[in-house]
Write an enzyme that holds these catalytic residues in place. Sequence first.
Site, PDB file in Angstrom:
ATOM      1  CB  SER A 294      -0.874  -0.103   0.918  1.00  0.00           C
ATOM      2  OG  SER A 294      -1.932   1.118   0.985  1.00  0.00           O
TER       3      SER A 294
ATOM      4  CG  ASP B  87      -2.559   4.114  -1.436  1.00  0.00           C
ATOM      5  OD1 ASP B  87      -3.281   4.015  -2.641  1.00  0.00           O
ATOM      6  OD2 ASP B  87      -2.715   3.119  -0.520  1.00  0.00           O
TER       7      ASP B  87
ATOM      8  CG  ASP C  87      -2.970  -0.740  -2.213  1.00  0.00           C
ATOM      9  OD1 ASP C  87      -2.933   0.487  -1.926  1.00  0.00           O
ATOM     10  OD2 ASP C  87      -3.639  -1.484  -1.959  1.00  0.00           O
TER      11      ASP C  87
ATOM     12  CG  ASP D  93      -6.323   1.068  -0.870  1.00  0.00           C
ATOM     13  OD1 ASP D  93      -5.321   1.908  -1.197  1.00  0.00           O
ATOM     14  OD2 ASP D  93      -6.417   0.223  -0.002  1.00  0.00           O
TER      15      ASP D  93
HETATM   16 MG    MG Z   1      -3.673   1.580  -0.186  1.00  0.00          MG
END
Ligand code: MG
Length: 451
Positions: free
Chosen positions: A100, A241, A243, A245
């Site tokens: 992340s 960020d 990844d 999300d």
């Molecule tokens: Mg994330």
Amino acid sequence: MGPQKMKKELFGTNGVRGVAGKEMTPKLVLSIGMALGSMRKGTIAVGMDTRTSGPALASAMKAGLMAAGCNVVDCGILPTPALQYIVRGRFAAGAMITASHNPPEYNGVKVIEADGTEMGDEETIALEQRIFTSDFSFAGWSDAGREDPGGSLVSGYVDAVVGAFPKGIGKGMTVVVDPGCGAAVNTTPRILSRLGCRVFTLNAQADGTFPGRLPEPSIEGLGPLAEMVRSTGAAFGIAHDGDADRAVFVDENGQYIEENVELALIADSICSRERGVVVTPVSSSRLVEEIARRHGSDTVYTPVGSIYVARTMIGLVENGTPVALGGEGNGGVIYPKFQFCRDGGMTAAMMVSLLSGQPRTLSGLVENLPAFHMIKDKIRIGDPSRIITTLVERYASESCDLTDGIRINRPDSWALVRPSGTEPLVRVMVESRDPDTARDLYQEIMAYISG
Ligand code: MG
């Protein structure tokens, strides 16, 4: 009524994390794969962000899953929410190799359930037990798993996000996308282009050394984004960020938009046309609740962690309560009409929709919101749970929410004290519209904590 936090050993709130080659080894990921493959039968989708350690760890994950008899579909580099979208209704589970927002040397695993949500506490504890006791069921030669390519599946996610909005909604709008060389390099720019926007990008090549900025999209790393927004005359800039999300924004002047303000703006837009409650953790600004109330929407509070927000939303919907929006005050926004998880690409598209046909600029919309003052602190302390017990007693006569730690709610202010899940410390948050009121309450709380 909502989900309660349960203690996990290996996994944190959003998966397992550690420094690659130290805590996060192919051996550990192999055992996670074998455990997951023993628990979930069928085909499992595997994806990763752009980290340099990703290919080795993804290979270990696939090996573990196939050894346990699962077929795997390798989706390659894609955002966590894209993998969640792909898994839902199509695969038995998903495994995302990502750390992340953590620095480049980290990596980790997020496990996705068949419904597209991150694995809940109870199942995660069962998974951990299998790992600790090496309780794996291996397939024989005749039913070993096989691997199929799934690199093209990500297009379905892009199509679905675009399809959730009227055609050409971004026409005439210039935007700048900074995926930070992370998982959204091939998705968010495409989504915004297809919505009709004129798209400029930076840090838009997949690069696990993260040469432009760190995976955490903090103000310090977003100077170049702000600069490009100003020089291109863009309506906003967006950064993800590692990844993707989460999504954070800068306005047309390059000014960073605090993430609670971001959530409130999106809540304002969604709740003006969709009926339902807003779901958010107890750590969110009261601004969100206030904006929701303007539209007649109640706010439901959850423990801190996106998975608690998502699972509470699902529970409410199952019980017949419509949910308009969910999200955290960190750029993680959940739009339940699309999917029950934080989704940076969808959040980017929602910002386009919010500004489309809107006479105000993004900075104008922000200025229009009431200002709140928040104080955040963390205090190292031997026994965090004892402090919580003390505060529960002290504030027994006031309106308190014990969803996660203790949140003391007063008409003009609130304070949250909650134990860290991983370290011997408590996190303190205090907020009020009036800075003096916030400071007074902060000092009052601190006197109890240190006293
Ligand atoms: Mg994330």
